[in-house]
Design an enzyme around this catalytic site. Structure first.
Site, PDB file in Angstrom:
ATOM      1  CD  GLU A   1      27.889  43.604  24.344  1.00 28.65           C
ATOM      2  OE1 GLU A   1      26.529  43.671  23.935  1.00 28.65           O
ATOM      3  OE2 GLU A   1      28.267  42.485  24.047  1.00 28.65           O
TER       4      GLU A   1
ATOM      5  CD  GLU B   1      28.004  38.875  25.606  1.00 26.46           C
ATOM      6  OE1 GLU B   1      27.691  39.035  24.734  1.00 26.46           O
ATOM      7  OE2 GLU B   1      27.653  39.365  27.207  1.00 26.46           O
TER       8      GLU B   1
END
Length: 525
Positions: free
Chosen positions: A184, A301
């Site tokens: 991320e 995810e």
């Protein structure tokens, strides 16, 4: 269910009555011809599962839970943060600034994973402090999120680590792994203190390091939150001739925000039908229209919510939610890695209660949540999918010819504009009756069959409601753990022997309540 005697229950079942009564109207019919197939069952749902951080994987209870999850859900890969963080003891420099490498903790972890036949989906991060350009960290366990002070030293660390994997596990094994660069990086501040340009620089050095050991090894990214940077990553790699074998990114089913460790912002489950699946399908379209249209797509995810303090994760609503979203994704992703398999997860530090809205399919004590059974049921589907127009079900048969029917109701029940997940899903939430589902199987061979029915729903494999009934003890005794495990063990709610005549038809009706999940398994005697 618990009010029926076993004999009375089976009599009701054999008489083709509803499992819970006879008064509701048919709202759905799932009609399947045993001889009409769609093709091989898509198993992208069990390709990968998430875990918190690598160091947690050295714990005995973590390993025991993962071994059970592997056995019952059969995930192929596992992905986690913190492989290179200081608590894994990977990197330091001597007094002259020369790198020193140590892979003993990684070896212990990866040896265990491979011993239970789970492969690593290798997330390369975070930054060892001795190699970091700054002091910014994330989480209780202080993962350093700054770029390297020396990109050549970073590149050599990745090359050396990849060579170590090759020497220890062999080229053919490591060829099957995935190497993902960071996590991320679009969340800054957060998981990356640098810019997009700096991430692409990190990506380039990392990808070239992996490929220098073996060009066949798979490397990708950008592992972004919210399905971001997909076209940009492909454009950068295409323009600069940087290796890219797959796209990875993330999505969560709440309306807004990222990175809320303690659940204090108040998350709200997204009501939109295209939540989760819409982003996955968009990512696939972005790849298809890019300079690299055949890249694999891995959602490394995903979950109903991005915070490990969201009670929807513990709720029975989660089971139907997971199945609904996976079904909607269809063939758009190569894998959908649920975040995560266990509440042994310490981003916010050790948690002080056994149920706290943690991400896990299991709680800290290894008690199965409703979400667990979504994956345990999916793993019992057969290898061939049968044609079926019902959009909230899977119908399959296995190599032995047995039939499996997995169906559910997904109903959004969160009150509009007045309450958030943290206020709503902490309650005892009785499910309203939706109506009757008729399951009709045709084309069956004449004879006797064993039929088993499994269920998840309100007060059925619904551990959080059981926990509420215990008055939410902050610490569980051994006896309480045993009771909760026994009451939420996924055993069949009904078992019967049924006969199919020469017409080859078997019909059963089931009363469906909000967010119920049913699995039917029909085995020829």
């Amino acid at each position: 269910m618990k009010h029926f005697s076993a004999i009375a229950f089976i009599l009701l079942f054999l008489n083709n009555c509803s499992l819970f009564g006879q008064n509701s109207a048919v709202i759905r019919t799932i009609k399947v011809d045993y001889n009409k197939t769609e093709g091989a069952t898509n198993t992208m749902f069990k390709e990968c599962i998430g875990a918190g951080r690598a160091n947690e994987g050295l714990r005995a209870d973590w390993q025991q839970q993962l071994a059970m999850v592997k056995k019952e859900c059969d995930f192929k890969y596992i992905r986690m943060h913190g492989l290179l963080t200081d608590d894994m003891g990977v990197y330091r420099e001597d007094s002259k600034g020369n790198p020193e490498y140590n892979y003993q903790y990684i070896d212990a972890l990866y040896d265990f994973l491979l011993s239970i036949k789970i492969k690593p989906f290798v997330e390369l991060g975070f930054m060892p402090s001795a190699l970091a350009s700054g002091s910014q960290t994330i989480f209780w366990w202080k993962g350093n999120v700054t770029p390297p002070k020396d990109y050549k030293k970073w590149e050599e660390l990745i090359r050396n680590l990849t060579q170590h994997f090759t020497d220890r596990y062999g080229v053919e094994e490591v060829k099957t792994w995935y190497f993902e660069v960071w996590n991320e990086p679009n969340l800054s501040p957060g998981f990356w203190s640098g810019t997009q340009e700096e991430y692409f620089k990190l990506y380039e050095y990392t990808a070239r390091a992996v490929k220098s050991v073996n060009p066949a090894y798979k490397v990708g990214g950008p592992a972004t939150a919210g399905a971001a940077w997909v076209p940009e990553t492909i454009e950068f790699c295409a323009k600069n001739k940087v290796p890219l074998d797959f796209i990875s990114t993330h999505t969560y089913g709440v309306k807004q925000g990222f990175l809320d460790e303690f659940g204090t912002s108040g998350t709200v489950l997204n009501k939109e039908e295209s939540s989760i699946s819409g982003e996955v399908i968009t990512s696939r379209q972005q790849i298809a229209s890019s300079a690299m249209p055949k890249l694999e797509l891995h959602y490394t995810e995903w979950s109903s919510s991005y915070t490990p303090a969201d009670p929807i994760h513990d709720s029975y609503h989660s089971a139907a939610y997971i199945l609904q979203k996976l079904k909607q994704v269809g063939n758009a992703a190569n894998s959908m890695s649920y975040w995560v398999f266990t509440d042994i997860f310490e981003e916010a530090g050790p948690r002080f209660t056994p149920f706290h809205g943690g991400f896990g399919l299991l709680n800290t004590q290894g008690i199965k949540k409703p979400a667990y059974f979504s994956y345990a049921f999916l793993n019992q589907l057969g290898t061939t999918t049968l044609q079926n127009t019902d959009t909230s079900s899977w119908t399959t048969k296995n190599e032995a010819g047995d039939v499996q029917v997995l169906f559910w109701d997904y109903t959004y029940t969160l009150p509009e504009n007045s309450i958030n997940n943290q206020q709503y899903y902490i309650k005892d939430l009785p499910a309203k009756l939706k109506g009757k589902v008729k399951v009709e199987l045709t084309g069956l061979k004449e004879g006797k069959y064993d039929l088993k029915v499994y269920k998840v729903g309100y007060k059925q494999n619904d551990v959080f409601t059981d926990y509420l009934a215990m008055n939410q003890p902050k610490q569980l005794t051994t006896q309480q753990v045993d009771v909760l495990k026994k009451n939420n063990n996924g055993a069949p709610i009904a078992t019967a022997t049924v006969s199919v005549d020469a017409k080859g038809i078997l019909t059963r009706d089931f009363e469906l309540r909000e967010n119920d999940v049913f699995l039917l398994k029909l085995v020829k005697r």
